[in-house]
Motif scaffolding. Structure first.
Motif, short mmCIF file in Angstrom:
data_model
loop_
_atom_site.label_atom_id
_atom_site.label_comp_id
_atom_site.label_asym_id
_atom_site.label_seq_id
_atom_site.Cartn_x
_atom_site.Cartn_y
_atom_site.Cartn_z
N ASN A 56 0.83 -1.20 0.00
CA ASN A 56 0.00 0.00 0.00
C ASN A 56 0.87 1.26 0.00
OD1 ASN A 56 0.69 0.70 2.75
ND2 ASN A 56 -0.79 -0.83 3.45
N GLN A 57 0.22 2.38 -0.28
CA GLN A 57 0.91 3.65 -0.43
C GLN A 57 1.68 4.03 0.83
OE1 GLN A 57 -0.32 8.33 -1.11
NE2 GLN A 57 -1.56 6.75 -2.09
N ARG A 58 1.09 3.79 1.98
CA ARG A 58 1.75 4.17 3.24
C ARG A 58 3.04 3.39 3.43
NH1 ARG A 58 -0.94 3.63 9.31
NH2 ARG A 58 0.89 4.38 10.47
N LEU A 59 3.02 2.08 3.13
CA LEU A 59 4.22 1.26 3.31
C LEU A 59 5.31 1.67 2.32
CD1 LEU A 59 5.74 -1.01 4.65
CD2 LEU A 59 4.53 -2.65 3.19
N ILE A 60 4.92 2.01 1.11
CA ILE A 60 5.92 2.45 0.12
C ILE A 60 6.57 3.75 0.58
CG2 ILE A 60 6.28 3.24 -2.24
CD1 ILE A 60 3.98 1.37 -3.07
N ARG A 61 5.75 4.70 1.05
CA ARG A 61 6.33 5.97 1.52
C ARG A 61 7.25 5.75 2.72
NH1 ARG A 61 4.15 10.53 -0.64
NH2 ARG A 61 2.22 10.28 -1.87
N THR A 62 6.83 4.90 3.65
CA THR A 62 7.65 4.61 4.82
C THR A 62 8.96 3.94 4.42
OG1 THR A 62 5.68 4.33 6.21
CG2 THR A 62 7.72 3.36 7.02
N SER A 63 8.89 3.02 3.47
CA SER A 63 10.08 2.30 3.02
C SER A 63 11.05 3.23 2.30
CB SER A 63 9.68 1.14 2.11
OG SER A 63 8.83 0.23 2.78
N VAL A 64 10.51 4.12 1.46
CA VAL A 64 11.36 5.08 0.76
C VAL A 64 12.03 6.03 1.76
CG1 VAL A 64 11.33 7.07 -0.81
CG2 VAL A 64 10.15 4.95 -1.44
N PHE A 65 11.28 6.44 2.77
CA PHE A 65 11.86 7.31 3.82
C PHE A 65 13.00 6.58 4.53
CE2 PHE A 65 11.97 8.47 8.33
CZ PHE A 65 12.30 9.82 8.23
N ARG A 66 12.78 5.29 4.83
CA ARG A 66 13.81 4.52 5.53
C ARG A 66 15.05 4.34 4.65
NH1 ARG A 66 10.81 0.19 6.83
NH2 ARG A 66 10.06 1.26 8.68
N LEU A 67 14.85 4.07 3.38
CA LEU A 67 15.98 3.92 2.47
C LEU A 67 16.76 5.23 2.32
CD1 LEU A 67 14.30 1.73 -0.30
CD2 LEU A 67 16.23 1.04 1.12
N THR A 68 16.05 6.34 2.38
CA THR A 68 16.70 7.65 2.33
C THR A 68 17.52 7.88 3.59
OG1 THR A 68 14.87 8.50 0.98
CG2 THR A 68 16.32 10.12 2.02
N LYS A 69 16.93 7.55 4.72
CA LYS A 69 17.63 7.71 6.01
C LYS A 69 18.86 6.83 6.08
CE LYS A 69 16.73 7.53 10.99
NZ LYS A 69 15.74 7.18 12.04
N ASP A 70 18.79 5.63 5.47
CA ASP A 70 19.92 4.69 5.51
C ASP A 70 20.96 4.95 4.43
OD1 ASP A 70 18.72 3.43 7.63
OD2 ASP A 70 17.87 1.79 6.46
N GLY A 71 20.75 5.99 3.61
CA GLY A 71 21.75 6.37 2.63
C GLY A 71 21.66 5.67 1.30
#
Length: 307
Positions: A56-71
């Motif tokens: 779902n959209q929320r999980l994709i946004r959360t995952s992209v945020f996490r990948l951004t935070k992890d570099g």
């Protein structure tokens, strides 16, 4: 919803993972599909691309945020839209992993070995170095001795330098020898690289994707969205296997090594469906300049040539 039952089963299997590994799947999509087309896409179009996978959209946004935070990813804002691409370090990590997937063949082995002796490292540092070297294809011959029949000495030294372990690691390189492996060496390889367990994982991959291959071959028409979903799951699962695979020379592997059949199956499916999948990517994904640019020439060299 796809009309291909084997594909529907693969999607259901992915959805039933606990937790759903959305971040890992997004890395697969960037490596396989986004990078060849310039590397940056609008988040909204990425959401549209992946929602049929059951994310779902929320999980994709959360995952992209996490990948951004992890570099792994970085964002560029254009107006109210965010366009995400791999960072420099993220791209280098991706290239190491994905180079293994698409290469057509490995160079011939000349019988040399690289040995790394870790006995002078502190226990915590030794564990860290061992894990990194095992990811690069080393196997443990003894608790403090690792070996690799196919490695770049400069890459190993660079890795040890990054880990601040170069001065305390002893590296040896053997001279070329007869490549025909003895029974004792084959048994040692089987034990040190856990060949039986890896072979079982390859067998599972074949059982999962052979029905898809058969269904795709028999289909009158290949739906672009189905091809994208199938290609993504194919590379996602194959990538996970290759991260475990030291890619040993054929001379050290069993004659009926499952990895060979798995690679052939992956290549066959990819070649069959890549073009319709590209149509779907061009239809759904957007860049800051509009439609996706054409894939670079390197894309068409995958698996020994797609055209």
């Amino acid at each position: 919803m796809t009309s291909l039952l084997p594909l529907a089963n693969l999607i259901q299997r992915f959805q039933e993972q606990t937790p759903i590994r959305a971040s890992s799947l997004i890395v697969t999509v960037y490596g396989d599909a986004v990078e060849p087309h310039g590397g940056a896409v609008w988040l909204g179009s990425l959401i549209q691309l992946l929602e049929p996978m059951g994310i779902n959209q929320r999980l994709i946004r959360t995952s992209v945020f996490r990948l951004t935070k992890d570099g792994w990813l970085k964002a560029d804002k254009v107006g109210r839209r965010s366009y995400y691409s791999l960072t420099g370090p993220g791209r280098r990590r991706f290239e190491k992993a994905f180079k293994r997937i698409y290469t057509s063949s490995l160079p011939a082995w000349d019988g040399t070995w690289c040995l790394a002796v870790l006995s002078q490292l502190e226990a915590d540092k030794r564990k860290q170095v061992r894990e990194e070297l095992e990811w690069q294809g080393f196997g443990a011959l003894a608790p403090t001795v690792l070996a690799n029949p196919r490695c770049d000495r400069a890459d190993v030294a660079a890795t040890l330098q990054e880990l601040e372990a170069l001065d305390d690691t002893i590296l040896f390189e053997t001279t070329a020898q007869e490549v025909l492996a003895s029974r004792a060496l084959r048994l040692q390889v089987r034990e040190s690289w856990k060949i039986d367990a890896l072979g079982a994982h390859y067998s599972e991959f074949i059982q999962l994707f052979r029905p898809l291959w058969q269904a795709l071959r028999e289909a009158d028409r290949h739906e672009p969205q189905d091809c994208f979903l199938a290609r993504t799951l194919l590379i996602h699962e194959y990538r996970k296997l290759l991260l475990r695979d030291p890619q040993l020379p054929d001379e050290l592997l069993p004659g009926d090594w499952e990895g060979r059949a798995a690679r052939q199956l992956c290549r066959n499916i990819y070649r069959l469906i890549y073009a319709p999948a590209e149509q779907w990517l061009n239809q759904v994904l957007e860049t800051a300049d509009g439609p996706l640019p054409e894939a670079g020439e390197n894309f068409y060299q995958r698996f020994g040539g797609l055209r």
